[in-house]
Design a protein around this motif. Structure first.
Motif, PDB file in Angstrom:
ATOM      1  N   VAL A   1       0.839  -1.205   0.000  1.00  0.00           N
ATOM      2  CA  VAL A   1       0.000   0.000   0.000  1.00  0.00           C
ATOM      3  C   VAL A   1       0.872   1.253   0.000  1.00  0.00           C
ATOM      4  O   VAL A   1       0.585   2.219  -0.716  1.00  0.00           O
ATOM      5  N   ILE A   2       1.952   1.238   0.754  1.00  0.00           N
ATOM      6  CA  ILE A   2       2.871   2.378   0.759  1.00  0.00           C
ATOM      7  C   ILE A   2       3.469   2.568  -0.632  1.00  0.00           C
ATOM      8  O   ILE A   2       3.554   3.689  -1.143  1.00  0.00           O
ATOM      9  N   ALA A   3       3.855   1.461  -1.271  1.00  0.00           N
ATOM     10  CA  ALA A   3       4.450   1.536  -2.608  1.00  0.00           C
ATOM     11  C   ALA A   3       3.474   2.115  -3.620  1.00  0.00           C
ATOM     12  O   ALA A   3       3.878   2.810  -4.554  1.00  0.00           O
ATOM     13  N   GLY A   4       2.188   1.862  -3.428  1.00  0.00           N
ATOM     14  CA  GLY A   4       1.187   2.316  -4.378  1.00  0.00           C
ATOM     15  C   GLY A   4       0.722   3.741  -4.172  1.00  0.00           C
ATOM     16  O   GLY A   4      -0.007   4.283  -4.995  1.00  0.00           O
TER      17      GLY A   4
ATOM     18  N   ALA B   1      -4.601   7.373   5.570  1.00  0.00           N
ATOM     19  CA  ALA B   1      -4.817   6.865   4.209  1.00  0.00           C
ATOM     20  C   ALA B   1      -4.467   5.377   4.134  1.00  0.00           C
ATOM     21  O   ALA B   1      -5.173   4.595   3.501  1.00  0.00           O
ATOM     22  N   LEU B   2      -3.375   4.987   4.787  1.00  0.00           N
ATOM     23  CA  LEU B   2      -2.999   3.573   4.818  1.00  0.00           C
ATOM     24  C   LEU B   2      -4.064   2.754   5.531  1.00  0.00           C
ATOM     25  O   LEU B   2      -4.450   1.672   5.073  1.00  0.00           O
ATOM     26  N   LYS B   3      -4.527   3.277   6.646  1.00  0.00           N
ATOM     27  CA  LYS B   3      -5.575   2.603   7.427  1.00  0.00           C
ATOM     28  C   LYS B   3      -6.820   2.383   6.568  1.00  0.00           C
ATOM     29  O   LYS B   3      -7.381   1.277   6.545  1.00  0.00           O
ATOM     30  N   GLU B   4      -7.247   3.410   5.859  1.00  0.00           N
ATOM     31  CA  GLU B   4      -8.448   3.304   5.024  1.00  0.00           C
ATOM     32  C   GLU B   4      -8.278   2.287   3.904  1.00  0.00           C
ATOM     33  O   GLU B   4      -9.186   1.502   3.622  1.00  0.00           O
ATOM     34  N   GLU B   5      -7.119   2.280   3.259  1.00  0.00           N
ATOM     35  CA  GLU B   5      -6.857   1.306   2.184  1.00  0.00           C
ATOM     36  C   GLU B   5      -6.904  -0.117   2.723  1.00  0.00           C
ATOM     37  O   GLU B   5      -7.489  -1.010   2.097  1.00  0.00           O
ATOM     38  N   LEU B   6      -6.270  -0.336   3.857  1.00  0.00           N
ATOM     39  CA  LEU B   6      -6.242  -1.680   4.424  1.00  0.00           C
ATOM     40  C   LEU B   6      -7.612  -2.113   4.918  1.00  0.00           C
ATOM     41  O   LEU B   6      -7.984  -3.281   4.778  1.00  0.00           O
TER      42      LEU B   6
ATOM     43  N   TYR C   1      -9.248  -5.523   3.781  1.00  0.00           N
ATOM     44  CA  TYR C   1      -9.587  -6.537   4.785  1.00  0.00           C
ATOM     45  C   TYR C   1     -11.076  -6.602   5.100  1.00  0.00           C
ATOM     46  O   TYR C   1     -11.525  -7.548   5.741  1.00  0.00           O
ATOM     47  N   GLU C   2     -11.817  -5.578   4.683  1.00  0.00           N
ATOM     48  CA  GLU C   2     -13.241  -5.487   4.978  1.00  0.00           C
ATOM     49  C   GLU C   2     -13.515  -5.562   6.475  1.00  0.00           C
ATOM     50  O   GLU C   2     -14.476  -6.162   6.930  1.00  0.00           O
ATOM     51  N   SER C   3     -12.615  -4.960   7.246  1.00  0.00           N
ATOM     52  CA  SER C   3     -12.789  -4.849   8.694  1.00  0.00           C
ATOM     53  C   SER C   3     -11.925  -3.699   9.197  1.00  0.00           C
ATOM     54  O   SER C   3     -11.021  -3.225   8.492  1.00  0.00           O
ATOM     55  N   GLU C   4     -12.210  -3.281  10.425  1.00  0.00           N
ATOM     56  CA  GLU C   4     -11.493  -2.147  10.986  1.00  0.00           C
ATOM     57  C   GLU C   4     -10.051  -2.510  11.319  1.00  0.00           C
ATOM     58  O   GLU C   4      -9.769  -3.592  11.821  1.00  0.00           O
ATOM     59  N   VAL C   5      -9.152  -1.604  10.999  1.00  0.00           N
ATOM     60  CA  VAL C   5      -7.741  -1.736  11.373  1.00  0.00           C
ATOM     61  C   VAL C   5      -7.500  -0.715  12.477  1.00  0.00           C
ATOM     62  O   VAL C   5      -7.596   0.484  12.258  1.00  0.00           O
ATOM     63  N   HIS C   6      -7.234  -1.202  13.671  1.00  0.00           N
ATOM     64  CA  HIS C   6      -7.055  -0.322  14.819  1.00  0.00           C
ATOM     65  C   HIS C   6      -5.682   0.340  14.812  1.00  0.00           C
ATOM     66  O   HIS C   6      -4.708  -0.235  14.304  1.00  0.00           O
ATOM     67  N   HIS C   7      -5.630   1.535  15.379  1.00  0.00           N
ATOM     68  CA  HIS C   7      -4.371   2.268  15.477  1.00  0.00           C
ATOM     69  C   HIS C   7      -3.299   1.436  16.185  1.00  0.00           C
ATOM     70  O   HIS C   7      -2.130   1.492  15.840  1.00  0.00           O
TER      71      HIS C   7
END
Length: 91
Positions: free
Chosen positions: A14-17, A25-30, A34-40
């Motif tokens: 994602v960083i490369a893209g 922005a990384l959190k939102e892409e992931l 993943y179709e689920s929340e990525v916690h901080h």
């Protein structure tokens, strides 16, 4: 690269893209992938690990926002991973 988790490898892709993507922005892409929340608590420690391993550089946009870019080593590691994957998956 073989000592990274799948989540860390996905972060590298994602960083490369992106063009100096920031954490949110990384959190939102992931989350979309993943179709689920990525916690901080999952995201930022893994980003710090990638920085410590020399695969990612962290810069500062402002006092609250960091951006991330691949290092030359990070890019080489992704290229090597893609070559390895292509040995097994040929579409």
């Amino acid at each position: 690269m073989n000592d990274l988790t799948g989540f860390q490898r996905d972060l590298l892709y994602v960083i490369a893209g992106g063009e100096e993507p920031h954490g949110l922005a990384l959190k939102e892409e992931l989350e979309e992938y993943y179709e689920s929340e990525v916690h901080h608590g999952r995201l930022y420690p893994n980003l710090d690990t990638l920085v410590e391993k020399g695969l990612v550089d962290k810069g500062q946009l402002d006092q609250r926002t960091n951006y991330y870019t691949l290092t030359r080593r990070g890019r080489r590691e992704l290229e090597a991973r893609r070559e390895w994957e292509n040995q097994y998956v040929d579409f």
